[in-house]
Scaffold this motif. Structure first.
Motif, PDB file in Angstrom:
ATOM      1  N   ASN A 157       6.861 -28.315 -13.103  1.00 53.52           N
ATOM      2  CA  ASN A 157       7.442 -27.012 -13.430  1.00 53.52           C
ATOM      3  C   ASN A 157       7.416 -26.176 -12.157  1.00 53.52           C
ATOM      4  O   ASN A 157       7.005 -26.665 -11.095  1.00 53.52           O
ATOM      5  CB  ASN A 157       6.693 -26.321 -14.591  1.00 53.52           C
ATOM      6  CG  ASN A 157       5.207 -26.184 -14.323  1.00 53.52           C
ATOM      7  OD1 ASN A 157       4.803 -25.605 -13.311  1.00 53.52           O
ATOM      8  ND2 ASN A 157       4.385 -26.732 -15.221  1.00 53.52           N
ATOM      9  N   ALA A 158       7.819 -24.932 -12.246  1.00 48.95           N
ATOM     10  CA  ALA A 158       7.921 -24.100 -11.042  1.00 48.95           C
ATOM     11  C   ALA A 158       6.570 -23.824 -10.407  1.00 48.95           C
ATOM     12  O   ALA A 158       6.500 -23.445  -9.226  1.00 48.95           O
ATOM     13  CB  ALA A 158       8.624 -22.786 -11.379  1.00 48.95           C
ATOM     14  N   ASP A 159       5.497 -24.011 -11.162  1.00 52.48           N
ATOM     15  CA  ASP A 159       4.154 -23.759 -10.642  1.00 52.48           C
ATOM     16  C   ASP A 159       3.355 -25.033 -10.391  1.00 52.48           C
ATOM     17  O   ASP A 159       2.185 -24.968 -10.044  1.00 52.48           O
ATOM     18  CB  ASP A 159       3.377 -22.875 -11.636  1.00 52.48           C
ATOM     19  CG  ASP A 159       4.074 -21.550 -11.873  1.00 52.48           C
ATOM     20  OD1 ASP A 159       4.396 -20.876 -10.871  1.00 52.48           O
ATOM     21  OD2 ASP A 159       4.313 -21.208 -13.045  1.00 52.48           O
ATOM     22  N   GLY A 188      14.332 -32.430  -9.359  1.00 54.76           N
ATOM     23  CA  GLY A 188      15.013 -31.264  -8.818  1.00 54.76           C
ATOM     24  C   GLY A 188      16.428 -31.516  -8.354  1.00 54.76           C
ATOM     25  O   GLY A 188      17.008 -30.708  -7.633  1.00 54.76           O
ATOM     26  N   TYR A 192      13.597 -25.113 -11.525  1.00 60.04           N
ATOM     27  CA  TYR A 192      12.223 -25.011 -11.018  1.00 60.04           C
ATOM     28  C   TYR A 192      12.211 -25.008  -9.492  1.00 60.04           C
ATOM     29  O   TYR A 192      11.492 -24.230  -8.860  1.00 60.04           O
ATOM     30  CB  TYR A 192      11.382 -26.188 -11.514  1.00 60.04           C
ATOM     31  CG  TYR A 192      11.084 -26.195 -12.997  1.00 60.04           C
ATOM     32  CD1 TYR A 192      10.971 -25.012 -13.727  1.00 60.04           C
ATOM     33  CD2 TYR A 192      10.892 -27.410 -13.665  1.00 60.04           C
ATOM     34  CE1 TYR A 192      10.690 -25.042 -15.091  1.00 60.04           C
ATOM     35  CE2 TYR A 192      10.600 -27.449 -15.021  1.00 60.04           C
ATOM     36  CZ  TYR A 192      10.509 -26.267 -15.735  1.00 60.04           C
ATOM     37  OH  TYR A 192      10.227 -26.307 -17.073  1.00 60.04           O
ATOM     38  N   ILE A 241       8.296 -32.682  -9.605  1.00 58.74           N
ATOM     39  CA  ILE A 241       8.377 -31.281 -10.047  1.00 58.74           C
ATOM     40  C   ILE A 241       8.081 -31.228 -11.543  1.00 58.74           C
ATOM     41  O   ILE A 241       8.946 -31.554 -12.370  1.00 58.74           O
ATOM     42  CB  ILE A 241       9.762 -30.674  -9.748  1.00 58.74           C
ATOM     43  CG1 ILE A 241      10.181 -30.946  -8.290  1.00 58.74           C
ATOM     44  CG2 ILE A 241       9.771 -29.183 -10.072  1.00 58.74           C
ATOM     45  CD1 ILE A 241       9.260 -30.346  -7.259  1.00 58.74           C
ATOM     46  N   ARG A 299      10.717 -17.849  -4.416  1.00 57.55           N
ATOM     47  CA  ARG A 299       9.399 -17.230  -4.275  1.00 57.55           C
ATOM     48  C   ARG A 299       8.814 -17.437  -2.885  1.00 57.55           C
ATOM     49  O   ARG A 299       7.860 -16.777  -2.489  1.00 57.55           O
ATOM     50  CB  ARG A 299       8.421 -17.817  -5.302  1.00 57.55           C
ATOM     51  CG  ARG A 299       8.663 -17.373  -6.732  1.00 57.55           C
ATOM     52  CD  ARG A 299       7.419 -17.576  -7.583  1.00 57.55           C
ATOM     53  NE  ARG A 299       6.836 -18.904  -7.416  1.00 57.55           N
ATOM     54  CZ  ARG A 299       6.701 -19.803  -8.388  1.00 57.55           C
ATOM     55  NH1 ARG A 299       7.136 -19.533  -9.611  1.00 57.55           N
ATOM     56  NH2 ARG A 299       6.152 -20.976  -8.150  1.00 57.55           N
ATOM     57  N   GLN A 311      14.639 -24.145  -7.456  1.00 55.72           N
ATOM     58  CA  GLN A 311      15.223 -22.907  -6.949  1.00 55.72           C
ATOM     59  C   GLN A 311      14.235 -21.750  -7.053  1.00 55.72           C
ATOM     60  O   GLN A 311      14.154 -20.901  -6.151  1.00 55.72           O
ATOM     61  CB  GLN A 311      16.500 -22.572  -7.714  1.00 55.72           C
ATOM     62  CG  GLN A 311      17.314 -21.450  -7.084  1.00 55.72           C
ATOM     63  CD  GLN A 311      17.711 -21.754  -5.651  1.00 55.72           C
ATOM     64  OE1 GLN A 311      18.251 -22.811  -5.359  1.00 55.72           O
ATOM     65  NE2 GLN A 311      17.413 -20.832  -4.732  1.00 55.72           N
ATOM     66  N   GLU A 312      13.444 -21.750  -8.118  1.00 54.85           N
ATOM     67  CA  GLU A 312      12.428 -20.706  -8.284  1.00 54.85           C
ATOM     68  C   GLU A 312      11.374 -20.810  -7.178  1.00 54.85           C
ATOM     69  O   GLU A 312      10.917 -19.799  -6.639  1.00 54.85           O
ATOM     70  CB  GLU A 312      11.766 -20.820  -9.658  1.00 54.85           C
ATOM     71  CG  GLU A 312      10.816 -19.673  -9.968  1.00 54.85           C
ATOM     72  CD  GLU A 312      10.251 -19.738 -11.384  1.00 54.85           C
ATOM     73  OE1 GLU A 312       9.198 -19.121 -11.619  1.00 54.85           O
ATOM     74  OE2 GLU A 312      10.858 -20.403 -12.242  1.00 54.85           O
ATOM     75  N   ILE A 313      10.996 -22.046  -6.834  1.00 55.60           N
ATOM     76  CA  ILE A 313      10.029 -22.256  -5.750  1.00 55.60           C
ATOM     77  C   ILE A 313      10.585 -21.707  -4.438  1.00 55.60           C
ATOM     78  O   ILE A 313       9.884 -21.033  -3.671  1.00 55.60           O
ATOM     79  CB  ILE A 313       9.696 -23.753  -5.618  1.00 55.60           C
ATOM     80  CG1 ILE A 313       8.878 -24.236  -6.824  1.00 55.60           C
ATOM     81  CG2 ILE A 313       8.946 -24.035  -4.323  1.00 55.60           C
ATOM     82  CD1 ILE A 313       8.741 -25.750  -6.913  1.00 55.60           C
TER      83      ILE A 313
END
Length: 522
Positions: free
Chosen positions: A320-322, A115, A43, A318, A50, A45-47
């Motif tokens: 989730n990623a959103d 994370g 999650y 964290i 983006r 890493q996705e943040i």
């Protein structure tokens, strides 16, 4: 070692945390915990990929939260936070407390909301398993935003800095020890440094020790208090169940029950059951109320510590990623207040013990003045009470609640802090002083009981008295009483007195803790 504890999955208690620290329980990351950790790191890493702006992942810290950090610098940021926040001063805390910090941090991180990388988490577990424990200075935390300075020092060895306790308890440069053991320093990823240093583990580790040591002091207070009562030929009537049933605090009910059981079968009590002494001084007859109030405080602390042991206290969380939430789970106030409360509770055990000390040397209730037959040339037991009086006052000075104070930090971004790290440290010091006060009372109570011979006390008090007399003899003339106090302190602090009382109670089929046994265990 048969027991296994699963980090991030199982329910952690004070006793289990201590058992892991002492090598009695093996703690591991199971498959489920590993999956949660890997998912949480993904999650983060996705943040980063983006380019979403999330505090501590790609921003500066504290008042620098609006300063954006480039993607290529997110790892450097985490390295620098460990360096810049390692500002602790003073002596280092005991190795076991540092190790409990590691254990409780792993359990929080393994829940999958921080994370952290699996590699980093497994390295921390390696430190626990190998007993290579980082050194942590005791001063420098304000208890929010978490225990920043202590936790920074705790995790410096991950990046090849700082010092550690080695397997034999000596201190060494972390990089030298890691090199000797074939380990390399880590490269921290996004958010990892912040996840490591944001949290309450310094406060929590001290609270774990407070729960353990105060529990022993509470049990010890009842045993020595019962011996003092016998030496002073007090009454057990104030401990009768009917009295406490109409004011049913758990602590009072428990202490009254314990005192009744510990005094059961006493010839000394039976010898003066119809005497003309109407009532005893408060320090004897109010033991259930005073010792019991301290037990209530301990119970409150224990319940809150167990919640904290199984909580996630870093920031941001964290989900989730959103959904990354910047909240306040790192704030130490939930433990700071009960730790201060526990400090007062411990100090009061010492306060009432010193009152019994004073009573035993006054020459009242058939005891010789200063607890010695021939005084004048001999000072008898006059001076140990000076020591207990000094310690009682020292504890009073330590009872100012650190949690009542707050000094703004971080340029006002962190404008209310808990000071819970101070609450934890000073409460442990109060308990250490209390153990010395109890050592003096045990010395006095054993001497006082000698003057009631040939009458015998109850089986429990006789056994504990005999244990004392195996180590320190009755004093007929002056000697260096510091050695006697030291021997008594060893008995008190080791828990030996409580262990003997429990063993005799079991043999005599007496239930010391009754209906509250489970509640008052940790």
């Amino acid at each position: 070692m048969n027991k296994i504890f699963n980090y991030g999955i199982d329910h952690l208690t004070v006793n289990i945390a201590l058992d892991i620290a002492r090598g009695k329980v093996k703690a591991v990351l199971n498959k489920t915990a590993k999956e949660k950790v890997v998912k949480s790191q993904a999650y983060v890493q996705e943040i980063v990929d983006r380019g979403d702006v999330v505090y501590g992942i790609n921003t500066g810290f504290g008042p620098l939260c609006t300063t954006k950090i480039s993607e290529k610098d997110t790892s450097t940021l985490q390295h620098k936070i460990l360096q810049s926040h390692s500002v602790g001063v003073g002596e280092v805390i005991p190795k076991e407390v540092s190790k409990i910090m590691l254990i409780t941090k792993v359990h929080a991180l393994a829940q999958g909301f921080s994370g952290i990388s699996l590699t980093t988490l497994e390295r921390i577990i390696w430190h626990v398993d190998k007993d290579i424990v980082p050194t942590v200075p005791k001063q420098g935390s304000v208890g929010a935003s978490g225990d920043l300075a202590p936790l920074s020092h705790l995790f410096l060895p991950l990046i090849g800095l700082g010092e550690v306790y080695t397997e034999d308890g000596s201190k060494a440069i972390a990089s030298d020890v890691l090199s000797r053991l074939g380990m390399k320093s880590l490269q921290l990823g996004p958010k990892e440094g912040l996840a490591l240093i944001n949290g309450t583990q310094f406060i929590l580790a001290h609270a774990v020790k407070v729960v353990e040591k105060l529990a022993n002091a509470l049990d010890t207070a009842d045993v020595i208090g019962a011996m003092s009562l016998e030496g002073l030929m007090g009454s057990s009537r104030p401990f009768e169940p009917e009295l406490h049933a109409i004011r049913p605090y758990k602590g009072s009910l428990l202490v009254a029950s314990r005192l009744r059981n510990m005094l059961a079968g006493s010839e000394i009590l039976a010898s003066h059951v119809d005497c003309d002494r109407v009532q005893d001084p408060y320090s004897l007859r109010c033991m259930p109320q005073v010792h019991g109030a301290s037990r209530n405080a301990w119970l409150h602390l224990k319940e809150l510590v167990e919640i904290e042991l199984n909580s996630v206290t870093d920031n941001p969380i964290i989900l989730n990623a959103d959904n990354a939430i910047s909240g306040g789970n790192f704030h130490g106030q939930p433990l700071a207040i009960p730790l201060d409360y526990a400090g007062v509770a411990a100090a009061e055990l010492g306060n009432i013990a010193d009152r019994r000390n004073y009573m035993m040397i006054e020459g009242r209730f058939g005891l010789p003045k200063l607890l010695m037959a021939n005084v004048g040339l001999n000072s008898g037991f006059m001076i140990p009470q000076y020591t207990s009086a000094a310690l009682v006052t020292e504890n009073k000075t330590l009872c100012f609640p650190a949690s009542a104070d707050s000094v703004p930090t971080s340029l006002g971004q962190e404008d209310h802090v808990s000071m819970g790290s101070i609450s934890g440290r000073k409460t442990l010091q109060i308990i250490k002083n209390l153990e010395q006060i109890q050592a003096v009372e045990l010395l006095y109570a054993a001497q006082a009981l000698d003057f009631r011979r040939p009458l015998k006390s109850s089986p429990i008090i006789e056994a504990t008295h005999a244990y004392v007399r195996e180590r320190v003899s009755h004093a007929d003339e002056d000697r260096v009483l510091a050695y006697d106090i030291k021997a008594m302190h060893d008995i008190v602090s080791s828990g030996a007195l409580v262990k003997i009382a429990n063993e005799v109670a079991e043999k005599e089929q007496l239930d010391l803790n009754g209906e509250f046994k489970a509640e008052f265990e940790y």
